[in-house]
Design a protein around this motif. Structure first.
Motif, short mmCIF file in Angstrom:
data_model
loop_
_atom_site.label_atom_id
_atom_site.label_comp_id
_atom_site.label_asym_id
_atom_site.label_seq_id
_atom_site.Cartn_x
_atom_site.Cartn_y
_atom_site.Cartn_z
N UNK A 95 11.88 7.77 -3.23
CA UNK A 95 11.46 7.57 -1.85
C UNK A 95 10.49 6.41 -1.81
N UNK A 96 10.76 5.43 -0.99
CA UNK A 96 9.88 4.27 -0.86
C UNK A 96 9.18 4.29 0.49
N UNK A 97 8.12 3.50 0.59
CA UNK A 97 7.38 3.36 1.84
C UNK A 97 6.82 4.68 2.36
N UNK B 179 0.87 11.38 2.54
CA UNK B 179 1.47 12.51 1.85
C UNK B 179 2.50 13.22 2.72
N UNK B 180 2.25 13.32 4.02
CA UNK B 180 3.20 14.01 4.89
C UNK B 180 4.53 13.28 4.96
N UNK B 181 4.53 11.97 4.71
CA UNK B 181 5.79 11.22 4.68
C UNK B 181 6.67 11.67 3.52
N UNK B 182 6.05 12.29 2.54
CA UNK B 182 6.79 12.82 1.38
C UNK B 182 7.14 14.28 1.58
N UNK C 12 0.81 -1.21 0.00
CA UNK C 12 0.00 0.00 0.00
C UNK C 12 0.84 1.26 0.00
N UNK C 13 2.03 1.21 0.63
CA UNK C 13 2.87 2.39 0.71
C UNK C 13 3.32 2.82 -0.68
N UNK C 14 3.39 4.15 -0.87
CA UNK C 14 3.73 4.67 -2.19
C UNK C 14 5.22 4.74 -2.44
N UNK C 15 5.56 4.67 -3.72
CA UNK C 15 6.93 4.90 -4.17
C UNK C 15 6.93 6.19 -4.99
N UNK C 16 7.81 7.12 -4.65
CA UNK C 16 7.79 8.45 -5.26
C UNK C 16 9.15 8.80 -5.83
N UNK C 17 9.17 9.18 -7.10
CA UNK C 17 10.36 9.75 -7.71
C UNK C 17 10.30 11.27 -7.50
N UNK C 18 11.38 11.83 -6.97
CA UNK C 18 11.40 13.25 -6.62
C UNK C 18 12.44 13.97 -7.48
N UNK C 19 11.96 14.94 -8.26
CA UNK C 19 12.84 15.79 -9.06
C UNK C 19 13.02 17.13 -8.35
N UNK C 20 14.25 17.55 -8.16
CA UNK C 20 14.55 18.83 -7.52
C UNK C 20 15.41 19.68 -8.45
N UNK C 21 15.45 21.00 -8.21
CA UNK C 21 16.28 21.85 -9.07
C UNK C 21 17.76 21.52 -9.01
#
Length: 245
Positions: free
Chosen positions: A37-39, A43-46, A20-29
């Motif tokens: 970011x896994x698990x 949304x606040x975990x991100x 259930x936990x999301x996996x997020x690819x994070x692009x920064x400048x």
């Protein structure tokens, strides 16, 4: 047997939680390559990550993988519709439509989730901390110093942000193409909100776009009748779901 059943149940629950936990690819400048970011269960975990504390949240975009596929298909259908519309016209009308289509070909859309991303709002606002399930992408950009003008205009592109300048003031710097709406423009704010803005001399309202906003001039109803509303709405959707520059 009971111990085996209990162990199996615990394993099943643990597997479900991990799935259930999301996996997020994070692009920064700071980096062209995304960090993963896994698990991220909520949304606040991100957005609450300390490393993202100095991000410019008004222009941040988070998208979900399945929604991105749907938005990409919808955007391609819009481009095809504009190509067909241009083929049915000629002269200045056809040229104006093709100019707009070329602008839209230059943007990439994503399955943007229209949720607040500012960590303070996510923490305290009821319902603002949804669970993250599946695969996501988060884009974080630097705070911009420009406003983008798109649509049926003679000089599309990024313009320097000028404090105090309203939407009509930005449009006064350029001409409008054949079939353009001369009475109303749209502002797409960095957080995805849209606003209809009267810009003609007889109905003008002073609305100042913030840095990072997009001003869009669409089709005039008097020229394009009812078909214009659907196309303008689809274009606004594409601009709302565009991947930040």
């Amino acid at each position: 047997m009971k111990l085996t059943a209990i162990a199996s149940l615990i394993f099943s629950l643990a597997s479900s939680a991990a799935f259930a936990a999301g996996t997020v690819k994070v692009y920064t400048p700071e980096s062209a390559e995304p960090k993963t970011l896994t698990d991220a269960a909520h949304l606040i975990d991100l957005v609450g990550q300390p490393r993202l504390a100095n991000s410019w949240w008004p222009g941040a975009v988070i998208s979900e993988q399945n929604a991105t596929q749907r938005e990409t298909q919808r955007h391609q259908a819009l481009l095809a519709r504009l190509a067909a519309l241009a083929a049915d016209e000629e002269g200045e009308d056809a040229a104006a439509i093709n100019t707009l289509r070329q602008q839209l070909q230059g943007i990439k859309v994503t399955g943007r989730q229209l949720v607040p991303l500012d960590p303070d709002r996510v923490r305290v606002q009821p319902g603002a901390n949804p669970p993250l399930e599946g695969e996501y992408t988060l884009w974080l950009g630097a705070q911009p110093s420009t406003v983008t003008v798109l649509g049926l205009v003679s000089s599309p592109g990024k313009k320097p942000f000028t404090p105090g300048r309203d939407v009509a003031g930005y449009l006064d710097e350029m001409g409008l193409l054949s079939g353009a709406d001369r009475n109303t423009a749209w502002v797409i704010y960095p957080d995805g909100r849209t606003q209809s803005v009267p810009v003609a001399y007889w109905n003008k309202r002073h609305v100042e776009p913030m840095p990072g906003s997009t001003i869009f001039v669409g089709f005039a109803e008097s020229v394009w009748t009812k078909s214009r509303d659907g196309i303008n709405a689809d274009i606004l959707t594409s601009l709302t779901h565009r991947i930040p520059d």
